[in-house]
Design an enzyme around this catalytic site. Structure first.
Site, mmCIF file in Angstrom:
data_model
loop_
_atom_site.group_PDB
_atom_site.id
_atom_site.type_symbol
_atom_site.label_atom_id
_atom_site.label_comp_id
_atom_site.label_asym_id
_atom_site.label_seq_id
_atom_site.Cartn_x
_atom_site.Cartn_y
_atom_site.Cartn_z
ATOM 1 N N ASN A 124 -0.037 -5.696 23.010
ATOM 2 C CA ASN A 124 -1.533 -5.572 22.683
ATOM 3 C C ASN A 124 -1.770 -6.992 21.780
ATOM 4 O OD1 ASN A 124 -4.218 -5.281 22.126
ATOM 5 N ND2 ASN A 124 -3.665 -3.352 20.852
ATOM 6 N N LYS A 135 -4.384 -8.377 20.739
ATOM 7 C CA LYS A 135 -5.797 -7.956 19.761
ATOM 8 C C LYS A 135 -6.382 -9.319 19.746
ATOM 9 C CE LYS A 135 -3.282 -4.373 17.226
ATOM 10 N NZ LYS A 135 -2.886 -3.588 16.388
ATOM 11 N N HIS A 189 -8.621 2.143 21.931
ATOM 12 C CA HIS A 189 -7.733 1.881 20.761
ATOM 13 C C HIS A 189 -8.261 2.326 19.405
ATOM 14 C CE1 HIS A 189 -5.328 -0.696 17.890
ATOM 15 N NE2 HIS A 189 -4.336 -0.752 18.739
ATOM 16 N N GLU A 196 -8.640 0.654 16.937
ATOM 17 C CA GLU A 196 -9.324 -0.262 16.164
ATOM 18 C C GLU A 196 -10.904 -0.189 16.743
ATOM 19 O OE1 GLU A 196 -6.704 -3.508 16.499
ATOM 20 O OE2 GLU A 196 -5.500 -2.691 14.993
ATOM 21 N N GLU A 232 -0.618 6.641 19.054
ATOM 22 C CA GLU A 232 -0.675 5.551 18.180
ATOM 23 C C GLU A 232 -0.906 5.987 16.947
ATOM 24 O OE1 GLU A 232 -0.390 1.203 19.819
ATOM 25 O OE2 GLU A 232 -2.523 1.708 19.507
ATOM 26 N N GLY A 292 -0.059 -1.508 12.537
ATOM 27 C CA GLY A 292 -0.126 -2.941 11.434
ATOM 28 C C GLY A 292 0.310 -2.614 10.305
ATOM 29 N N SER A 319 3.788 -0.299 14.533
ATOM 30 C CA SER A 319 4.780 -1.159 14.143
ATOM 31 C C SER A 319 6.134 -0.799 14.766
ATOM 32 C CB SER A 319 4.903 -0.573 12.491
ATOM 33 O OG SER A 319 3.680 -0.914 11.927
#
Ligand code: PGA
Length: 251
Positions: free
Chosen positions: A9, A11, A95, A97, A167, A173, A213
């Site tokens: 991904n 991003k 996702h 985010e 996730e 991250g 991660s």
């Protein structure tokens, strides 16, 4: 037998030329990998160029989002039809985010998932708890809510084209990975819920990726877990050498 799926991904990273440099490099590094499904998910802007560069190689292309309408007055949105024509086969939906910064909800996730499936795009549906959920003992409750509402109305047959990505938001991250045991526990919970909501056969067939991660140093341990079938990778997918190691985790 579930084939492991390793997906990058990207991003909001990489211009078109940077994206092409990366996939051309990956294409030669990964030519011999035939036991893992490999996917890269660039920005909308790069999908066509990346898909053209990859051609019929063993690396597939996914988008990071889509809208559920076909066309119309929806400024800045991109439809599934547009993604398919550009060369995408997969699409990440929901996702964290998108949920955190762009108002994505289980309802919008559900509309997007249904539209993707109707078009033949394979959705990678993200579920996962925030740190405060985990600390409050609500991990399963949140994951269950994402799963049941995000996938409401999807048939058992359609579920075979769905990938679920677990996730934990606190691991994205941050460099903090869930331990293989922590991740496995939630993956097993997800697979049991899929068996309850659809059936055993569907639960056995659905690929459940871990994300948060994931990197060359922890991929083997994570993927050795019974219910972890792959990874959705952010940071470590942006460089050819680390993504190569991830895609070759079983070599
Ligand atoms: P990360 O991102 O690997 O950088 O933690 C994973 C993701 O958000 O999909």
């Amino acid at each position: 037998m579930r084939i492991p799926v390793i997906a990058g991904n990207w991003k909001m990273n990489k211009t078109i030329s940077e994206a092409l440099d990366l996939v051309n490099d990956l294409k030669s590094r990964l030519t011999n990998v035939d036991d893992v499904t490999i996917i890269v998910c660039p920005t909308f802007l790069c999908i066509k160029s990346v898909a053209d560069a990859l051609g019929n190689s063993n690396i597939h292309v996914g988008a990071q989002n889509m809208f559920w309408e076909t066309s119309g007055a929806y400024t800045a949105e991109v439809s599934g039809e547009m993604l398919l024509e550009a060369g995408a086969e997969y699409v990440i939906i929901g996702h964290s985010e998108r949920r955190q910064y762009f108002g994505e909800t289980n309802e919008t996730v559900n509309k997007k998932v249904k539209k993707a499936l109707a078009l033949g795009l394979k959705p990678i549906v993200c579920v996962g708890e925030m740190l405060e959920d985990r600390e409050a003992g609500n991990t399963e409750k949140v994951v269950d809510d994402h799963l049941t509402n995000g996938l409401a109305g999807v048939s058992a047959d359609e579920m075979k084209n769905v990938i679920v990505a677990y996730e934990p938001v606190w691991a994205i991250g941050t460099g903090k990975t869930a331990t293989p045991e922590q991740a496995q526990e939630v993956h097993a919970f997800i697979r049991n819920r899929i068996a309850e909501l659809w059936n055993e056969e569907t639960a056995e067939a659905v690929v459940i990726q871990y994300g948060g991660s994931m990197k060359p140093g922890n991929v083997k341990e994570l993927l050795a877990q019974k219910d972890i079938d792959g990874g959705l990778i952010g940071g470590a997918a942006l460089k050819a050498d680390s993504f190569e190691e991830l895609a070759k985790f079983n070599k």
